[in-house]
Design a protein around this motif. Structure first.
Motif, PDB file in Angstrom:
ATOM      1  N   LEU A  51       0.825  -1.208   0.000  1.00 55.66           N
ATOM      2  CA  LEU A  51       0.000   0.000   0.000  1.00 55.66           C
ATOM      3  C   LEU A  51       0.858   1.257   0.000  1.00 55.66           C
ATOM      4  N   LEU A  52       1.728   1.361   0.995  1.00 51.81           N
ATOM      5  CA  LEU A  52       2.503   2.591   1.191  1.00 51.81           C
ATOM      6  C   LEU A  52       3.609   2.752   0.152  1.00 51.81           C
ATOM      7  N   GLY A  53       4.380   1.702  -0.061  1.00 49.48           N
ATOM      8  CA  GLY A  53       5.561   1.813  -0.900  1.00 49.48           C
ATOM      9  C   GLY A  53       5.291   1.748  -2.387  1.00 49.48           C
ATOM     10  N   PHE A  54       4.302   0.947  -2.806  1.00 43.36           N
ATOM     11  CA  PHE A  54       4.089   0.740  -4.234  1.00 43.36           C
ATOM     12  C   PHE A  54       2.881   1.492  -4.782  1.00 43.36           C
ATOM     13  N   THR A  55       1.955   1.895  -3.899  1.00 42.86           N
ATOM     14  CA  THR A  55       0.757   2.586  -4.366  1.00 42.86           C
ATOM     15  C   THR A  55       0.649   3.992  -3.789  1.00 42.86           C
ATOM     16  N   GLY A  56       1.391   4.273  -2.741  1.00 42.59           N
ATOM     17  CA  GLY A  56       1.352   5.601  -2.128  1.00 42.59           C
ATOM     18  C   GLY A  56       0.141   5.826  -1.251  1.00 42.59           C
ATOM     19  N   ILE A  57      -0.467   4.735  -0.758  1.00 39.88           N
ATOM     20  CA  ILE A  57      -1.647   4.833   0.101  1.00 39.88           C
ATOM     21  C   ILE A  57      -1.223   4.684   1.555  1.00 39.88           C
ATOM     22  N   VAL A  58      -1.608   5.632   2.383  1.00 37.37           N
ATOM     23  CA  VAL A  58      -1.313   5.568   3.816  1.00 37.37           C
ATOM     24  C   VAL A  58      -2.540   5.023   4.540  1.00 37.37           C
ATOM     25  N   SER A  59      -2.318   3.992   5.367  1.00 38.87           N
ATOM     26  CA  SER A  59      -3.418   3.385   6.130  1.00 38.87           C
ATOM     27  C   SER A  59      -3.089   3.429   7.612  1.00 38.87           C
ATOM     28  N   PHE A  60      -4.025   3.937   8.417  1.00 40.54           N
ATOM     29  CA  PHE A  60      -3.864   3.937   9.871  1.00 40.54           C
ATOM     30  C   PHE A  60      -4.668   2.807  10.524  1.00 40.54           C
ATOM     31  N   GLY A  61      -5.329   2.006   9.695  1.00 46.77           N
ATOM     32  CA  GLY A  61      -6.162   0.939  10.248  1.00 46.77           C
ATOM     33  C   GLY A  61      -5.856  -0.417   9.655  1.00 46.77           C
ATOM     34  N   HIS A  62      -4.607  -0.625   9.247  1.00 48.73           N
ATOM     35  CA  HIS A  62      -4.241  -1.899   8.625  1.00 48.73           C
ATOM     36  C   HIS A  62      -4.387  -3.063   9.604  1.00 48.73           C
ATOM     37  N   ALA A  63      -4.345  -2.746  10.902  1.00 55.55           N
ATOM     38  CA  ALA A  63      -4.531  -3.783  11.923  1.00 55.55           C
ATOM     39  C   ALA A  63      -5.916  -4.412  11.837  1.00 55.55           C
ATOM     40  N   MET A  64      -6.865  -3.703  11.221  1.00 58.68           N
ATOM     41  CA  MET A  64      -8.217  -4.242  11.062  1.00 58.68           C
ATOM     42  C   MET A  64      -8.181  -5.572  10.303  1.00 58.68           C
ATOM     43  N   PHE A  65      -7.424  -5.620   9.220  1.00 56.11           N
ATOM     44  CA  PHE A  65      -7.336  -6.836   8.415  1.00 56.11           C
ATOM     45  C   PHE A  65      -6.566  -7.929   9.164  1.00 56.11           C
ATOM     46  N   PHE A  66      -5.524  -7.519   9.865  1.00 57.03           N
ATOM     47  CA  PHE A  66      -4.752  -8.438  10.699  1.00 57.03           C
ATOM     48  C   PHE A  66      -5.650  -9.063  11.761  1.00 57.03           C
ATOM     49  N   GLY A  67      -6.470  -8.220  12.398  1.00 56.27           N
ATOM     50  CA  GLY A  67      -7.366  -8.687  13.457  1.00 56.27           C
ATOM     51  C   GLY A  67      -8.488  -9.578  12.949  1.00 56.27           C
ATOM     52  N   ILE A  68      -8.997  -9.273  11.747  1.00 55.83           N
ATOM     53  CA  ILE A  68     -10.059 -10.105  11.165  1.00 55.83           C
ATOM     54  C   ILE A  68      -9.545 -11.527  10.959  1.00 55.83           C
ATOM     55  N   PHE A 231      -3.672 -18.036  21.310  1.00 54.02           N
ATOM     56  CA  PHE A 231      -4.465 -17.110  22.126  1.00 54.02           C
ATOM     57  C   PHE A 231      -4.755 -15.875  21.283  1.00 54.02           C
ATOM     58  N   VAL A 232      -5.937 -15.298  21.450  1.00 52.17           N
ATOM     59  CA  VAL A 232      -6.274 -14.061  20.740  1.00 52.17           C
ATOM     60  C   VAL A 232      -7.064 -13.145  21.667  1.00 52.17           C
ATOM     61  N   ASN A 233      -6.749 -11.863  21.626  1.00 51.00           N
ATOM     62  CA  ASN A 233      -7.555 -10.856  22.321  1.00 51.00           C
ATOM     63  C   ASN A 233      -7.613  -9.592  21.480  1.00 51.00           C
ATOM     64  N   THR A 234      -8.188  -8.534  22.020  1.00 47.06           N
ATOM     65  CA  THR A 234      -8.478  -7.329  21.228  1.00 47.06           C
ATOM     66  C   THR A 234      -7.233  -6.539  20.824  1.00 47.06           C
ATOM     67  N   SER A 235      -6.070  -6.878  21.351  1.00 47.95           N
ATOM     68  CA  SER A 235      -4.849  -6.131  21.014  1.00 47.95           C
ATOM     69  C   SER A 235      -4.525  -6.199  19.524  1.00 47.95           C
ATOM     70  N   VAL A 236      -5.036  -7.219  18.836  1.00 52.84           N
ATOM     71  CA  VAL A 236      -4.735  -7.356  17.398  1.00 52.84           C
ATOM     72  C   VAL A 236      -5.401  -6.250  16.572  1.00 52.84           C
ATOM     73  N   PHE A 237      -6.376  -5.549  17.135  1.00 52.02           N
ATOM     74  CA  PHE A 237      -7.065  -4.481  16.411  1.00 52.02           C
ATOM     75  C   PHE A 237      -6.534  -3.085  16.752  1.00 52.02           C
ATOM     76  N   THR A 238      -5.611  -2.975  17.698  1.00 49.60           N
ATOM     77  CA  THR A 238      -5.170  -1.654  18.158  1.00 49.60           C
ATOM     78  C   THR A 238      -4.271  -0.977  17.125  1.00 49.60           C
ATOM     79  N   ILE A 239      -4.178   0.344  17.234  1.00 48.90           N
ATOM     80  CA  ILE A 239      -3.354   1.117  16.298  1.00 48.90           C
ATOM     81  C   ILE A 239      -1.873   0.793  16.473  1.00 48.90           C
ATOM     82  N   ASP A 240      -1.490   0.288  17.659  1.00 44.34           N
ATOM     83  CA  ASP A 240      -0.092  -0.104  17.881  1.00 44.34           C
ATOM     84  C   ASP A 240       0.348  -1.159  16.868  1.00 44.34           C
ATOM     85  N   THR A 241      -0.568  -2.054  16.526  1.00 44.11           N
ATOM     86  CA  THR A 241      -0.252  -3.107  15.550  1.00 44.11           C
ATOM     87  C   THR A 241       0.025  -2.502  14.182  1.00 44.11           C
TER      88      THR A 241
END
Length: 333
Positions: A51-68, A231-241
């Motif tokens: 996204l960022l390097g090849f398309t120039g798109i900045v995402s602040f919620g990429h963790a959403m897909f990771f968490g899904i 194990f899984v919890n809500t941390s996978v959806f946080t902006i830190d990820t």
């Protein structure tokens, strides 16, 4: 330049063979787990680099897909028999949900400026975070839940090898994709979107395609991440990820694919090393401060990322050699 490329390829092959042989010559369980985490986060960071390097798109919620991906796999393996069939079904369902969300978010925002996409992905990620916290009957909220993994992946060495092979496969697939005509169009959009549009291409179609591929790749990384923890919890959806993926991409080198792998290794090793120092030296208890200092130093000395800076040095050296050769020819003439 071709010789340098051949040397790089040979070096990568040697490193790959060394990593494949590592579990058979080193029985350190902690090292195996750490490297497995690096392989998984490398996949996640490569998806962000697309996204960022090849398309120039900045995402602040990429963790959403990771968490899904993480929750889909966790829920399937907890609610059903933990077999390879359940795992594969969870991956397919995770991919389907991710593709749908990527398409919707992209359709709503990618026709506008990139910061709209960044804000909406952050909003969607926050929405999924709240959903995971409140839907306790399914997700157990912030407490999370444990689950069993398929018998074939219980052995740490087997899981390590699967993650390593998966990382290499994803790298090769994304490399092929970015070198394809479609990938070239994405890079052209990154450089000058209006000109691409004037040539008859539809930038929205290409950006949504990149968003979907990046989302599916991130979902895959999330699935294997929770299997490594069981194990899984809500941390996978946080902006830190998301920020972890961003830092891995920037430190390694944006738009390089190999850079995010290097960045993932450096950041995960830094996390591990500083956390161990905190156990022995009280000054390192606030290890995140030292981690921030390391990041600042990396940006100062490698402004284009490690791989990008090295490529810049190579290009500069090649230019100097070309200029010197040209001058010598003029003098001789």
């Amino acid at each position: 330049m071709k010789k340098i490329g051949n040397i790089s390829t040979i070096a990568m092959i040697i490193i790959g063979v060394g990593l494949l042989a590592l579990p058979f010559v080193n029985d350190s369980r902690s090292m195996l787990i750490l490297l497995t985490q690096i392989f998984i986060f490398a996949i996640f960071a490569m998806s962000y680099d697309l996204l960022l390097g090849f398309t120039g798109i900045v995402s602040f919620g990429h963790a959403m897909f990771f968490g899904i991906g993480a929750y889909t796999t966790g829920i399937f393996l907890q609610r059903f028999e933990p077999t390879m069939g359940s795992l594969l079904l969870s991956l397919v369902v995770g991919f389907a949900i991710t593709m749908l969300i990527s398409f919707i978010v992209g359709l709503l925002t990618l026709r506008l400026k990139s910061h709209f996409y960044a804000m909406l992905t952050l909003a969607f990620a926050s929405l999924f975070l709240v959903l995971a916290e409140k839907w306790r009957s399914l997700t157990s909220g912030n407490d999370g839940f444990t689950f069993r993994v398929p018998e074939a992946l219980k052995d740490r060495t087997t899981f390590y090898l699967v993650c390593l092979i998966l990382m290499i496969a994803i790298f090769l697939v994304l490399k092929r994709f970015t070198n394809s005509p479609l990938g070239r169009v994405l890079m052209a959009i990154r450089e000058n979107e209006p000109r691409v549009e004037s040539l008859g291409f539809n930038p929205l179609y290409y950006k949504i395609t990149a968003s979907i591929i990046a989302g599916v790749t991130a979902s895959l990384a999330g699935s294997f991440y929770v299997m490594s923890l069981r194990f899984v919890n809500t941390s996978v959806f946080t902006i830190d990820t998301t920020l972890d993926a961003l830092l891995m991409t920037i430190i390694g080198g944006v738009g390089t694919l190999i850079g995010p792998i290097i960045g993932a290794g450096l950041i995960e090793f830094a996390h591990h090393w500083l956390s161990e120092l905190a156990a022995s030296y009280p000054i390192f208890e606030r290890w995140i401060i030292f981690f921030g200092i390391l990041y600042i130093l990396a940006v100062m000395f490698f402004p284009a990322g490690i791989v990008g800076t090295i490529r810049g040095w190579r290009a500069s050296k090649k230019k100097q050699i070309t200029e010197t050769t040209s001058k010598e020819k003029k003098v001789a003439g």
